[in-house]
Design a protein around this motif. Sequence first.
Motif, PDB file in Angstrom:
ATOM      1  N   ALA A 102     -35.446  27.609  35.036  1.00 12.11           N
ATOM      2  CA  ALA A 102     -35.291  26.439  33.866  1.00 12.11           C
ATOM      3  C   ALA A 102     -34.052  25.842  34.288  1.00 12.11           C
ATOM      4  O   ALA A 102     -34.072  24.605  34.336  1.00 12.11           O
ATOM      5  N   THR A 103     -33.066  26.446  34.794  1.00 10.89           N
ATOM      6  CA  THR A 103     -31.584  25.850  34.836  1.00 10.89           C
ATOM      7  C   THR A 103     -32.037  24.895  36.338  1.00 10.89           C
ATOM      8  O   THR A 103     -31.564  23.745  36.346  1.00 10.89           O
ATOM      9  N   VAL A 104     -32.859  25.280  37.465  1.00  8.98           N
ATOM     10  CA  VAL A 104     -33.293  24.449  38.445  1.00  8.98           C
ATOM     11  C   VAL A 104     -33.896  22.963  38.046  1.00  8.98           C
ATOM     12  O   VAL A 104     -33.525  22.096  38.299  1.00  8.98           O
ATOM     13  N   ILE A 105     -34.821  23.215  37.210  1.00  8.80           N
ATOM     14  CA  ILE A 105     -35.497  22.234  36.655  1.00  8.80           C
ATOM     15  C   ILE A 105     -34.789  21.165  35.671  1.00  8.80           C
ATOM     16  O   ILE A 105     -34.688  20.070  35.967  1.00  8.80           O
ATOM     17  N   ARG A 117     -32.285  10.078  43.521  1.00  9.22           N
ATOM     18  CA  ARG A 117     -34.023   9.957  43.609  1.00  9.22           C
ATOM     19  C   ARG A 117     -34.129  10.722  44.964  1.00  9.22           C
ATOM     20  O   ARG A 117     -35.607  10.967  45.302  1.00  9.22           O
ATOM     21  N   LYS A 118     -33.152  11.179  45.753  1.00  8.65           N
ATOM     22  CA  LYS A 118     -33.623  11.732  47.230  1.00  8.65           C
ATOM     23  C   LYS A 118     -33.986  13.492  46.804  1.00  8.65           C
ATOM     24  O   LYS A 118     -32.963  13.917  46.345  1.00  8.65           O
ATOM     25  N   VAL A 119     -35.080  13.723  47.187  1.00 14.07           N
ATOM     26  CA  VAL A 119     -35.548  14.765  46.928  1.00 14.07           C
ATOM     27  C   VAL A 119     -34.477  16.093  47.557  1.00 14.07           C
ATOM     28  O   VAL A 119     -34.442  17.066  47.120  1.00 14.07           O
ATOM     29  N   LEU A 122     -31.479  15.994  45.543  1.00 10.76           N
ATOM     30  CA  LEU A 122     -32.013  16.785  44.204  1.00 10.76           C
ATOM     31  C   LEU A 122     -31.847  18.200  44.311  1.00 10.76           C
ATOM     32  O   LEU A 122     -31.310  19.249  43.627  1.00 10.76           O
ATOM     33  N   LEU A 123     -32.590  18.600  45.177  1.00 11.45           N
ATOM     34  CA  LEU A 123     -32.627  20.409  45.475  1.00 11.45           C
ATOM     35  C   LEU A 123     -31.270  20.903  46.067  1.00 11.45           C
ATOM     36  O   LEU A 123     -30.907  22.008  45.573  1.00 11.45           O
TER      37      LEU A 123
END
Length: 157
Positions: A102-105, A117-119, A122-123
Amino acid sequence: MTLSKDHIGGLVFLGLSAAYGHYAGDILLLPGDEYEPFHAQTVPNFLAAMGGFLSILLLLTADRDGKNGLSLTGYDFALVAKLLVLVVLFGLALEWVGFLLATVIFLIGGYWLLGVRKVKTLLVASVPFAVGIWFSLTQLLDIYLAPGQLISQIFGG
């Protein structure tokens, strides 16, 4: 006296800190914890006190001459509403997918709303932070965080 943005922000922050401090007293303690130097109410009480102190400091140092009167132009209230909805969804997701997922999302969603916007970005910005907080809470502070109903159903438990 003209109210400025600083006055309104300080008053709102003071009200939230007072309410947070009031409800921090409702946190249940394990038997004997009231004599410990650090327990479940320690951090919430500290945060409420610091919030109250900082909001009073903001009220005392706010612009009083009225040059910077209240103007709500230039604020993105739609973004604020989206972030508040994201916080509510985070709270609802905790029970189903657990703290870590849930925290990551939540972090990925927040960064996405703020324009990232860069995946890869974001990760890298979300996963290590969430894992670090999870590790600190579960391993260092020995706080039990339920894995979530979905994770329990998939992996058993």
